[in-house]
Motif scaffolding. Structure first.
Motif, PDB file in Angstrom:
ATOM      1  N   ILE A   1      -6.785   0.288  -9.503  1.00 20.37           N
ATOM      2  CA  ILE A   1      -6.385   0.778  -8.385  1.00 20.37           C
ATOM      3  C   ILE A   1      -7.262   0.477  -7.190  1.00 20.37           C
ATOM      4  O   ILE A   1      -8.401   0.878  -7.361  1.00 20.37           O
ATOM      5  CB  ILE A   1      -5.966   2.166  -8.530  1.00 20.37           C
ATOM      6  CG1 ILE A   1      -4.921   2.335  -9.705  1.00 20.37           C
ATOM      7  CG2 ILE A   1      -5.670   2.923  -7.411  1.00 20.37           C
ATOM      8  CD1 ILE A   1      -4.827   3.896 -10.343  1.00 20.37           C
ATOM      9  N   GLU A   2      -6.871   0.044  -6.127  1.00 19.95           N
ATOM     10  CA  GLU A   2      -7.919  -0.147  -5.077  1.00 19.95           C
ATOM     11  C   GLU A   2      -7.555   1.109  -3.901  1.00 19.95           C
ATOM     12  O   GLU A   2      -6.426   1.247  -3.826  1.00 19.95           O
ATOM     13  CB  GLU A   2      -7.563  -1.491  -4.314  1.00 19.95           C
ATOM     14  CG  GLU A   2      -8.102  -2.717  -5.223  1.00 19.95           C
ATOM     15  CD  GLU A   2      -7.820  -3.813  -4.496  1.00 19.95           C
ATOM     16  OE1 GLU A   2      -7.321  -3.845  -3.500  1.00 19.95           O
ATOM     17  OE2 GLU A   2      -8.402  -4.929  -4.974  1.00 19.95           O
ATOM     18  N   THR A   3      -8.570   1.189  -3.333  1.00 18.11           N
ATOM     19  CA  THR A   3      -8.496   2.365  -2.201  1.00 18.11           C
ATOM     20  C   THR A   3      -8.458   1.477  -0.962  1.00 18.11           C
ATOM     21  O   THR A   3      -9.484   0.586  -0.733  1.00 18.11           O
ATOM     22  CB  THR A   3      -9.585   3.467  -2.174  1.00 18.11           C
ATOM     23  OG1 THR A   3      -9.632   4.361  -3.262  1.00 18.11           O
ATOM     24  CG2 THR A   3      -9.465   4.220  -0.932  1.00 18.11           C
ATOM     25  N   VAL A   4      -7.368   1.612  -0.199  1.00 17.23           N
ATOM     26  CA  VAL A   4      -7.410   1.043   1.190  1.00 17.23           C
ATOM     27  C   VAL A   4      -7.640   1.976   2.235  1.00 17.23           C
ATOM     28  O   VAL A   4      -7.130   2.617   2.344  1.00 17.23           O
ATOM     29  CB  VAL A   4      -5.895   0.370   1.387  1.00 17.23           C
ATOM     30  CG1 VAL A   4      -5.957  -0.495   2.713  1.00 17.23           C
ATOM     31  CG2 VAL A   4      -5.697  -0.610   0.188  1.00 17.23           C
TER      32      VAL A   4
ATOM     33  N   VAL B   1       0.832  -1.177   0.170  1.00 21.19           N
ATOM     34  CA  VAL B   1       0.267   0.067   0.172  1.00 21.19           C
ATOM     35  C   VAL B   1       0.819   1.332  -0.247  1.00 21.19           C
ATOM     36  O   VAL B   1       1.904   1.460   0.698  1.00 21.19           O
ATOM     37  CB  VAL B   1      -0.980   0.021   1.245  1.00 21.19           C
ATOM     38  CG1 VAL B   1      -1.796   1.395   1.138  1.00 21.19           C
ATOM     39  CG2 VAL B   1      -1.865  -1.281   1.206  1.00 21.19           C
ATOM     40  N   ALA B   2       0.542   2.346  -0.831  1.00 15.36           N
ATOM     41  CA  ALA B   2       1.307   3.552  -1.041  1.00 15.36           C
ATOM     42  C   ALA B   2       0.132   4.383  -0.191  1.00 15.36           C
ATOM     43  O   ALA B   2      -0.860   4.624  -0.784  1.00 15.36           O
ATOM     44  CB  ALA B   2       1.624   3.961  -2.118  1.00 15.36           C
ATOM     45  N   SER B   3       0.720   5.116   0.622  1.00 20.02           N
ATOM     46  CA  SER B   3      -0.062   6.051   1.420  1.00 20.02           C
ATOM     47  C   SER B   3      -0.273   7.291   0.584  1.00 20.02           C
ATOM     48  O   SER B   3       0.529   7.649  -0.479  1.00 20.02           O
ATOM     49  CB  SER B   3       0.450   6.538   2.643  1.00 20.02           C
ATOM     50  OG  SER B   3       1.762   7.341   2.387  1.00 20.02           O
TER      51      SER B   3
ATOM     52  N   ALA C   1      -5.388   3.876   4.794  1.00 20.99           N
ATOM     53  CA  ALA C   1      -4.186   3.501   4.425  1.00 20.99           C
ATOM     54  C   ALA C   1      -3.435   4.315   3.252  1.00 20.99           C
ATOM     55  O   ALA C   1      -2.499   4.743   3.181  1.00 20.99           O
ATOM     56  CB  ALA C   1      -3.830   1.882   4.441  1.00 20.99           C
ATOM     57  N   GLY C   2      -4.262   4.129   2.177  1.00 19.73           N
ATOM     58  CA  GLY C   2      -3.894   4.641   0.855  1.00 19.73           C
ATOM     59  C   GLY C   2      -3.948   3.953  -0.269  1.00 19.73           C
ATOM     60  O   GLY C   2      -5.647   3.548  -0.467  1.00 19.73           O
ATOM     61  N   TYR C   3      -3.290   3.675  -1.169  1.00 22.42           N
ATOM     62  CA  TYR C   3      -3.795   2.921  -2.533  1.00 22.42           C
ATOM     63  C   TYR C   3      -2.860   1.760  -2.922  1.00 22.42           C
ATOM     64  O   TYR C   3      -1.711   1.856  -2.073  1.00 22.42           O
ATOM     65  CB  TYR C   3      -3.990   4.116  -3.697  1.00 22.42           C
ATOM     66  CG  TYR C   3      -4.717   4.995  -3.444  1.00 22.42           C
ATOM     67  CD1 TYR C   3      -6.090   5.113  -3.642  1.00 22.42           C
ATOM     68  CD2 TYR C   3      -4.262   6.392  -2.887  1.00 22.42           C
ATOM     69  CE1 TYR C   3      -6.960   6.282  -3.591  1.00 22.42           C
ATOM     70  CE2 TYR C   3      -4.911   7.356  -2.679  1.00 22.42           C
ATOM     71  CZ  TYR C   3      -6.240   7.507  -2.927  1.00 22.42           C
ATOM     72  OH  TYR C   3      -7.130   8.480  -2.728  1.00 22.42           O
ATOM     73  N   ARG C   4      -3.382   0.731  -3.582  1.00 25.54           N
ATOM     74  CA  ARG C   4      -2.598  -0.182  -4.060  1.00 25.54           C
ATOM     75  C   ARG C   4      -3.010  -0.643  -5.418  1.00 25.54           C
ATOM     76  O   ARG C   4      -4.226  -0.501  -5.790  1.00 25.54           O
ATOM     77  CB  ARG C   4      -2.463  -1.328  -3.108  1.00 25.54           C
ATOM     78  CG  ARG C   4      -3.858  -2.063  -2.921  1.00 25.54           C
ATOM     79  CD  ARG C   4      -3.799  -3.310  -1.791  1.00 25.54           C
ATOM     80  NE  ARG C   4      -5.073  -3.705  -1.632  1.00 25.54           N
ATOM     81  CZ  ARG C   4      -5.355  -4.421  -0.609  1.00 25.54           C
ATOM     82  NH1 ARG C   4      -4.291  -4.648   0.416  1.00 25.54           N
ATOM     83  NH2 ARG C   4      -6.343  -5.065  -0.300  1.00 25.54           N
TER      84      ARG C   4
END
Length: 221
Positions: free
Chosen positions: A206-209, A167-169, A212-215
């Protein structure tokens, strides 16, 4: 990728920055050595394009202090002096590469990209995940064979996501894909992510977590 250009010739510094930004690289610019050291104290750059003959603090001293501080940024030193002795001097101070003025801009870009791949873990020139293929050098994106036209900012954000294993914030994405001359709030990032999703098409890559951010879809946190 984020690059710092340190060059006291305003027109040259701005031309380098503009050219790199056209290639979806985030660029900050300073015009003397003292300001360069101030900037690297709170921003982590992949590559520093460093002119050797700088006011306030000479490029040699900037390079020496960066090396002494254990900086992970790669240094591409620029100079009008092109003798073997000059090149050896620059490299011995801690520079990773050396380019003599005048230079071909395409060569500077190639050297910056090569140095960036040597910063931290190995970075391939072509990224492929979940049916998306991103060619960093050609600035070309395809999804399952279909060409996807992206803006420089969309390309930079997608590249950072595809380089990230989990995950990238939002903060990390803004720091890596935006430079100081561009609006860099998380609102701008959300707009960019939404546009990327539309352009890449279904199924959503692209998923939103939450929190936390995206992955990239299919990756584990």
């Amino acid at each position: 990728m984020r690059v710092l250009v340190v060059e006291d010739e305003d027109r040259l510094a701005d031309a380098i920055a503009q050219g790199l930004r056209r290639r979806a690289i985030a660029v900050d610019v300073v015009y003397d050595g003292a300001e360069a050291l101030e900037r690297v104290a709170y921003v982590e750059y992949d590559v520093i394009v460093l002119d050797r003959d700088l006011p306030e603090l000479h490029g040699d001293e900037v390079c020496r202090r960066l090396a002494a501080a254990g900086s992970v940024s790669r240094v591409l030193m620029l100079t009008a002096a092109g003798t073997v002795h000059d090149r050896v001097d620059g490299l011995s101070l801690g520079a990773d590469d050396y380019l003599t003025k005048p230079f071909a801009f395409t060569e500077l870009v190639a050297r910056v990209r090569t140095l960036a791949r040597r910063t931290g873990p190995s970075r391939p020139a072509v990224l492929e995940r979940e049916g998306v293929r991103l060619d960093l050098a050609a600035r070309l994106v395809t999804r399952q064979g279909r060409t996807v036209t992206l803006t420089r900012k969309e390309f930079a954000v997608l590249a950072e996501l595809m380089r990230t294993d989990s995950v990238a914030s939002a903060r990390e994405l803004v720091a890596r894909a935006w430079d100081e001359n561009v609006e860099s709030g998380t609102g701008a990032l959300r707009v960019t992510i939404n546009t990327l999703r539309k352009k890449l098409g279904p199924p959503d890559v692209i998923e939103t977590v939450p929190g936390a951010g995206y992955r990239i879809a299919g990756e584990q946190p």
